[in-house]
Design a protein around this motif. Structure first.
Motif, PDB file in Angstrom:
ATOM      1  N   HIS A  48      -3.148   2.065  12.651  1.00  0.00           N
ATOM      2  CA  HIS A  48      -2.649   1.420  11.419  1.00  0.00           C
ATOM      3  C   HIS A  48      -3.208  -0.004  11.347  1.00  0.00           C
ATOM      4  O   HIS A  48      -4.411  -0.182  11.388  1.00  0.00           O
ATOM      5  N   GLY A  49      -2.379  -0.988  11.317  1.00  0.00           N
ATOM      6  CA  GLY A  49      -2.873  -2.362  11.143  1.00  0.00           C
ATOM      7  C   GLY A  49      -3.626  -2.901  12.344  1.00  0.00           C
ATOM      8  O   GLY A  49      -4.392  -3.851  12.225  1.00  0.00           O
TER       9      GLY A  49
ATOM     10  N   MET B 158     -13.232   3.131  14.512  1.00  0.00           N
ATOM     11  CA  MET B 158     -12.133   2.332  13.986  1.00  0.00           C
ATOM     12  C   MET B 158     -12.555   1.714  12.654  1.00  0.00           C
ATOM     13  O   MET B 158     -13.720   1.361  12.470  1.00  0.00           O
ATOM     14  N   GLY B 159     -11.636   1.644  11.711  1.00  0.00           N
ATOM     15  CA  GLY B 159     -11.980   1.134  10.381  1.00  0.00           C
ATOM     16  C   GLY B 159     -12.520   2.229   9.477  1.00  0.00           C
ATOM     17  O   GLY B 159     -12.913   1.970   8.347  1.00  0.00           O
TER      18      GLY B 159
ATOM     19  N   LEU C  41     -14.530  10.883   5.337  1.00  0.00           N
ATOM     20  CA  LEU C  41     -14.179   9.659   6.068  1.00  0.00           C
ATOM     21  C   LEU C  41     -15.013   8.500   5.548  1.00  0.00           C
ATOM     22  O   LEU C  41     -16.235   8.520   5.612  1.00  0.00           O
TER      23      LEU C  41
ATOM     24  N   HIS D  97      -8.860   7.664   6.319  1.00  0.00           N
ATOM     25  CA  HIS D  97      -7.582   7.239   5.722  1.00  0.00           C
ATOM     26  C   HIS D  97      -6.789   8.474   5.314  1.00  0.00           C
ATOM     27  O   HIS D  97      -7.366   9.469   4.874  1.00  0.00           O
ATOM     28  N   ARG D  98      -5.475   8.410   5.447  1.00  0.00           N
ATOM     29  CA  ARG D  98      -4.639   9.547   5.081  1.00  0.00           C
ATOM     30  C   ARG D  98      -4.727   9.821   3.569  1.00  0.00           C
ATOM     31  O   ARG D  98      -4.706  10.968   3.149  1.00  0.00           O
TER      32      ARG D  98
ATOM     33  N   HIS E 268       0.820  -1.224   0.000  1.00  0.00           N
ATOM     34  CA  HIS E 268       0.000   0.000   0.000  1.00  0.00           C
ATOM     35  C   HIS E 268       0.846   1.264   0.000  1.00  0.00           C
ATOM     36  O   HIS E 268       0.655   2.157   0.818  1.00  0.00           O
TER      37      HIS E 268
ATOM     38  N   TYR F 112     -20.598  15.384   9.206  1.00  0.00           N
ATOM     39  CA  TYR F 112     -19.230  15.377   9.765  1.00  0.00           C
ATOM     40  C   TYR F 112     -18.335  14.467   8.925  1.00  0.00           C
ATOM     41  O   TYR F 112     -17.259  14.839   8.484  1.00  0.00           O
ATOM     42  N   PHE F 113     -18.807  13.256   8.663  1.00  0.00           N
ATOM     43  CA  PHE F 113     -17.986  12.283   7.932  1.00  0.00           C
ATOM     44  C   PHE F 113     -17.860  12.679   6.475  1.00  0.00           C
ATOM     45  O   PHE F 113     -16.816  12.492   5.853  1.00  0.00           O
TER      46      PHE F 113
ATOM     47  N   ASP G  77      -9.763  -1.970   7.044  1.00  0.00           N
ATOM     48  CA  ASP G  77      -9.927  -2.683   8.325  1.00  0.00           C
ATOM     49  C   ASP G  77     -11.373  -2.787   8.774  1.00  0.00           C
ATOM     50  O   ASP G  77     -11.660  -3.400   9.802  1.00  0.00           O
TER      51      ASP G  77
ATOM     52  N   LYS H 282     -15.167  16.440  19.720  1.00  0.00           N
ATOM     53  CA  LYS H 282     -13.742  16.827  19.783  1.00  0.00           C
ATOM     54  C   LYS H 282     -13.129  16.485  21.127  1.00  0.00           C
ATOM     55  O   LYS H 282     -11.944  16.231  21.237  1.00  0.00           O
TER      56      LYS H 282
ATOM     57  N   ASN I 211       2.981   3.666   3.356  1.00  0.00           N
ATOM     58  CA  ASN I 211       2.267   3.742   4.653  1.00  0.00           C
ATOM     59  C   ASN I 211       3.259   3.664   5.793  1.00  0.00           C
ATOM     60  O   ASN I 211       4.452   3.438   5.590  1.00  0.00           O
TER      61      ASN I 211
ATOM     62  N   ARG J 259     -10.336  -1.548  -1.312  1.00  0.00           N
ATOM     63  CA  ARG J 259     -10.196  -2.844  -0.635  1.00  0.00           C
ATOM     64  C   ARG J 259     -11.404  -3.109   0.261  1.00  0.00           C
ATOM     65  O   ARG J 259     -11.833  -4.241   0.438  1.00  0.00           O
TER      66      ARG J 259
ATOM     67  N   ALA K  12      -6.032  -1.582  13.620  1.00  0.00           N
ATOM     68  CA  ALA K  12      -7.421  -1.103  13.533  1.00  0.00           C
ATOM     69  C   ALA K  12      -8.402  -2.227  13.262  1.00  0.00           C
ATOM     70  O   ALA K  12      -9.576  -2.141  13.641  1.00  0.00           O
TER      71      ALA K  12
ATOM     72  N   ALA L  39     -17.730   9.850  18.208  1.00  0.00           N
ATOM     73  CA  ALA L  39     -16.669   9.983  17.183  1.00  0.00           C
ATOM     74  C   ALA L  39     -16.561  11.428  16.712  1.00  0.00           C
ATOM     75  O   ALA L  39     -15.489  11.884  16.329  1.00  0.00           O
TER      76      ALA L  39
HETATM   77  C1  SDX Z   1      -4.442   1.394   7.651  1.00  0.00           C
HETATM   78  O1  SDX Z   1      -1.490   4.551   5.244  1.00  0.00           O
HETATM   79  C2  SDX Z   1      -1.984   3.450   4.819  1.00  0.00           C
HETATM   80  O2  SDX Z   1      -2.005   3.181   3.634  1.00  0.00           O
HETATM   81  C3  SDX Z   1      -2.505   2.505   5.908  1.00  0.00           C
HETATM   82  C4  SDX Z   1      -3.257   1.271   5.434  1.00  0.00           C
HETATM   83  C5  SDX Z   1      -2.325   0.277   4.720  1.00  0.00           C
HETATM   84  O3  SDX Z   1      -2.847  -0.542   3.940  1.00  0.00           O
HETATM   85  O4  SDX Z   1      -1.101   0.283   5.056  1.00  0.00           O
HETATM   86  O5  SDX Z   1      -4.315   1.633   4.563  1.00  0.00           O
HETATM   87  C6  SDX Z   1      -3.850   0.493   6.611  1.00  0.00           C
HETATM   88  O6  SDX Z   1      -3.754   1.771   8.561  1.00  0.00           O
HETATM   89  C7  SDX Z   1      -5.866   1.872   7.471  1.00  0.00           C
HETATM   90  C8  SDX Z   1      -6.290   2.898   8.572  1.00  0.00           C
HETATM   91  C9  SDX Z   1      -6.687   2.092   9.815  1.00  0.00           C
HETATM   92  N1  SDX Z   1      -6.921   2.997  10.957  1.00  0.00           N
HETATM   93  C10 SDX Z   1      -8.153   3.214  11.451  1.00  0.00           C
HETATM   94  O7  SDX Z   1      -9.189   2.772  10.950  1.00  0.00           O
HETATM   95  C11 SDX Z   1      -8.158   4.053  12.733  1.00  0.00           C
HETATM   96  C12 SDX Z   1      -9.246   5.148  12.642  1.00  0.00           C
HETATM   97  N2  SDX Z   1      -8.842   6.134  11.615  1.00  0.00           N
HETATM   98  C13 SDX Z   1      -8.048   7.220  12.020  1.00  0.00           C
HETATM   99  O8  SDX Z   1      -7.395   7.254  13.216  1.00  0.00           O
HETATM  100  C14 SDX Z   1      -7.523   8.102  10.890  1.00  0.00           C
HETATM  101  O9  SDX Z   1      -8.512   8.233   9.975  1.00  0.00           O
HETATM  102  C15 SDX Z   1      -6.242   7.650  10.216  1.00  0.00           C
HETATM  103  C16 SDX Z   1      -5.150   7.397  11.192  1.00  0.00           C
HETATM  104  C17 SDX Z   1      -6.487   6.406   9.426  1.00  0.00           C
HETATM  105  C18 SDX Z   1      -5.819   8.755   9.249  1.00  0.00           C
HETATM  106  O10 SDX Z   1      -5.473   9.829  10.033  1.00  0.00           O
HETATM  107  P1  SDX Z   1      -4.999  11.225   9.367  1.00  0.00           P
HETATM  108  O11 SDX Z   1      -4.848  11.109   7.913  1.00  0.00           O
HETATM  109  O12 SDX Z   1      -3.830  11.732  10.155  1.00  0.00           O
HETATM  110  O13 SDX Z   1      -6.237  12.119   9.569  1.00  0.00           O
HETATM  111  P2  SDX Z   1      -6.510  12.977  10.866  1.00  0.00           P
HETATM  112  O14 SDX Z   1      -6.243  12.154  12.093  1.00  0.00           O
HETATM  113  O15 SDX Z   1      -5.783  14.272  10.712  1.00  0.00           O
HETATM  114  O16 SDX Z   1      -8.087  13.186  10.734  1.00  0.00           O
HETATM  115  C19 SDX Z   1      -8.591  14.227   9.927  1.00  0.00           C
HETATM  116  C20 SDX Z   1      -9.862  14.645  10.650  1.00  0.00           C
HETATM  117  C21 SDX Z   1      -9.636  14.929  12.150  1.00  0.00           C
HETATM  118  O17 SDX Z   1     -10.595  15.889  12.543  1.00  0.00           O
HETATM  119  P3  SDX Z   1     -10.089  17.452  12.665  1.00  0.00           P
HETATM  120  O18 SDX Z   1      -8.875  17.461  13.603  1.00  0.00           O
HETATM  121  O19 SDX Z   1      -9.754  17.877  11.261  1.00  0.00           O
HETATM  122  O20 SDX Z   1     -11.285  18.175  13.261  1.00  0.00           O
HETATM  123  O21 SDX Z   1     -10.834  13.574  10.603  1.00  0.00           O
HETATM  124  C22 SDX Z   1     -11.105  13.121  11.934  1.00  0.00           C
HETATM  125  C23 SDX Z   1      -9.990  13.620  12.832  1.00  0.00           C
HETATM  126  O22 SDX Z   1     -10.455  13.808  14.146  1.00  0.00           O
HETATM  127  N3  SDX Z   1     -11.097  11.662  11.876  1.00  0.00           N
HETATM  128  C24 SDX Z   1     -11.983  10.881  12.471  1.00  0.00           C
HETATM  129  C25 SDX Z   1     -11.616   9.573  12.116  1.00  0.00           C
HETATM  130  N4  SDX Z   1     -10.538   9.609  11.338  1.00  0.00           N
HETATM  131  C26 SDX Z   1     -10.215  10.903  11.184  1.00  0.00           C
HETATM  132  N5  SDX Z   1     -13.039  11.152  13.261  1.00  0.00           N
HETATM  133  C27 SDX Z   1     -13.740  10.082  13.712  1.00  0.00           C
HETATM  134  N6  SDX Z   1     -13.442   8.787  13.413  1.00  0.00           N
HETATM  135  C28 SDX Z   1     -12.402   8.508  12.619  1.00  0.00           C
HETATM  136  N7  SDX Z   1     -12.103   7.237  12.318  1.00  0.00           N
END
Ligand code: SDX
Length: 431
Positions: free
Chosen positions: A267-268, A304-305, A361, A308-309, A232, A355-356, A366, A297, A235, A317, A270, A294
């Motif tokens: 990350h993984g 979770m799940g 989002l 994504h960045r 991917h 919001y989403f 995951d 603030k 990452n 997927r 999740a 969720a």
């Molecule tokens: C993987 O990078 C890859 O390619 C990873 C991956 C791979 O195959 O290797 O795809 C695998 O890691 C998938 C992601 C799994 N993680 C989760 O599902 C955990 C929940 N998601 C997040 O923690 C978050 O979305 C990330 C870590 C995945 C991405 O984080 P970013 O890009 O740093 O985004 P951010 O934290 O800056 O969020 C942007 C905004 C924020 O709000 P504001 O500060 O702008 O007000 O969106 C909000 C966040 O609070 N937000 C969420 C959220 N994810 C982001 N709010 C609620 N629930 C969420 N899941």
């Protein structure tokens, strides 16, 4: 007349710099800042690397806006539908679709390396039975360099290739051994008559006391999950492997570093956290309470799940995984899976919520994987080990690419220092 090289002009203070720009075969152009500090005396600042390309790569391409994922140019949808994990390993490692003969030779090579040194069993026995399998995998994979010295010289292309084959071949055996150890059952040796996914299922679920026949439906679902997680781009865990490899660390130590990074719940980790969240929600009527949390603030809770960045559209997927979840549960006769019902309703509610929508989002890889793995009989503690197993081919391919890059050097970022400037030491009796 060749076009003048494209440059970006950067002016600040009394300086005007011209920085080279390069265009990729797909995705955003880049501005080359390698000379910025030497010419301008400044660093760029990008914690989290939200706008930073760390390397050249030709392995995997993600279009976050379109929700597209390509392995060596082949779309994940087509590969999930028509290919299989061993062929995907070949495509990632060698860059092209294999001929029948090439695929057979590669597959046989992997099969021949599925066993681990028998003395490694002692390593497992040093862990508590309730150790998280990811803790065991970090330790055991890091220790592979203590058993396979003859494939740790990274300056030797043959040893690099041998280490890559060993990693891909042995990681299912190590993951299965970590599972068996955690449930107090004897280790099951690989059976080289079986394909990669079937072998893993048998090493996990067979017991010496009875015949174990692999269910082809589960084997196909397992193989597809491996394919969807194989690589991917840059990452967090892949970047960890590259950074570890840039110091010349041996391949097994680099993969162990990747496993450690992948374990994080952002990350993984999740996939485990997501299923535990869906179980905590429990029923559809409790979803609004969790969606509100969720969005709050002041509440660290995240769905979770979700999110994504890179993907600001559906994670391709997740789409394939969602179809597989329906298929596997139906074929296994698991009707009315409450967790799947909660997941689908949560997805629907979240995707309609401003919001989403505003933060783009969507469900990521995951979100649904845990439902399938749970239905297949895996405990949640095995979800991330299975992700690590799948991603090993991506990590090792990116590690190889990094070492083959002529411009490769040790990765060493700088910082925006905000600590104390120099000050005199004061003797203890004078403080
Ligand atoms: C993987 O990078 C890859 O390619 C990873 C991956 C791979 O195959 O290797 O795809 C695998 O890691 C998938 C992601 C799994 N993680 C989760 O599902 C955990 C929940 N998601 C997040 O923690 C978050 O979305 C990330 C870590 C995945 C991405 O984080 P970013 O890009 O740093 O985004 P951010 O934290 O800056 O969020 C942007 C905004 C924020 O709000 P504001 O500060 O702008 O007000 O969106 C909000 C966040 O609070 N937000 C969420 C959220 N994810 C982001 N709010 C609620 N629930 C969420 N899941």
């Amino acid at each position: 007349m060749t076009d003048a090289p494209r440059t970006a002009k950067l002016t600040f203070d009394d300086k005007e710099l011209e920085l080279p720009m390069y265009s990729p075969t797909a995705g955003p152009d880049v501005i080359d800042i390698t000379k910025l500090y030497a010419q301008g005396g400044v660093f760029t600042y990008d914690p989290g690397f939200t706008s930073t390309a760390s390397c050249d790569s030709a392995i995997t391409y993600i279009d976050g806006g379109k929700g597209e994922l390509l392995y060596r140019g082949y779309s994940i949808d087509e590969l999930a539908e028509s290919s299989n994990y061993i062929e995907v390993c070949y495509i990632l490692l060698f860059g092209e679709l294999p001929t029948k003969a090439q695929l057979k030779k590669f597959s046989d090579r992997i099969t021949k390396h599925t066993m681990v040194h028998d003395q490694m069993q002692q390593m497992f026995r040093g862990f508590r039975r309730d150790a998280h399998p990811m803790a065991i995998m970090c330790g055991v994979v890091g220790a592979l360099s203590a058993f396979y010295h003859d494939s740790t010289d990274i300056s030797d292309p043959e040893q690099r290739e041998h280490a890559s084959v060993r990693m891909i071949a042995k990681i299912p055996t190590i993951a299965a051994m970590a599972y068996k150890y955690s449930v107090g059952q004897p280790f099951v040796y690989p059976d080289n008559k079986l394909d990669y996914a079937s072998n893993f299922l048998r090493m996990c679920f067979a017991v010496p006391a009875e015949e174990y026949v692999v269910d082809p439906i589960l084997a196909k679902a397992m193989d597809r999950i491996f394919t969807l997680h194989a690589d991917h781009e840059q990452n967090a865990s892949t970047s960890t492997v590259r950074l570890a490899g840039s110091s010349g660390a041996n391949p097994f130590a680099c993969i162990a570093a990747g496993i450690a990074c992948l374990w994080g719940p952002a990350h993984g980790g999740a996939n485990q956290a997501c299923l535990e969240m869906l179980r905590e929600i429990g029923t559809v009527d409790r979803i609004p309470e969790f969606v509100a949390r969720a969005k709050d603030k002041n509440d660290p809770f995240r769905l979770m799940g979700f999110g994504h960045r890179v993907y600001k559209n559906f994670d391709p997927r997740a789409k394939v995984m969602k179809e597989s979840a329906d298929e596997v549960l139906e074929l296994m006769g698991i009707e009315n899976n409450e967790t799947l019902k909660v997941a689908k309703e949560l997805e629907k509610i979240a995707l309609e919520d401003p919001y989403f929508k505003e933060k783009k989002l969507y469900p990521n890889v995951d979100f649904y994987s845990g439902i399938i793995l749970d239905a297949m009989g895996f405990p949640t503690s095995m979800f991330t080990p299975i992700f690590a197993l799948s991603r090993t081919v991506g990590w090792i391919t990116q590690w190889q690419e990094m070492l083959n890059d002529p411009s490769q050097k040790i990765g060493r970022p700088r910082q925006l220092y905000k600590g104390a400037t120099q000050r005199p030491y004061v003797e203890l009796d004078k403080r």
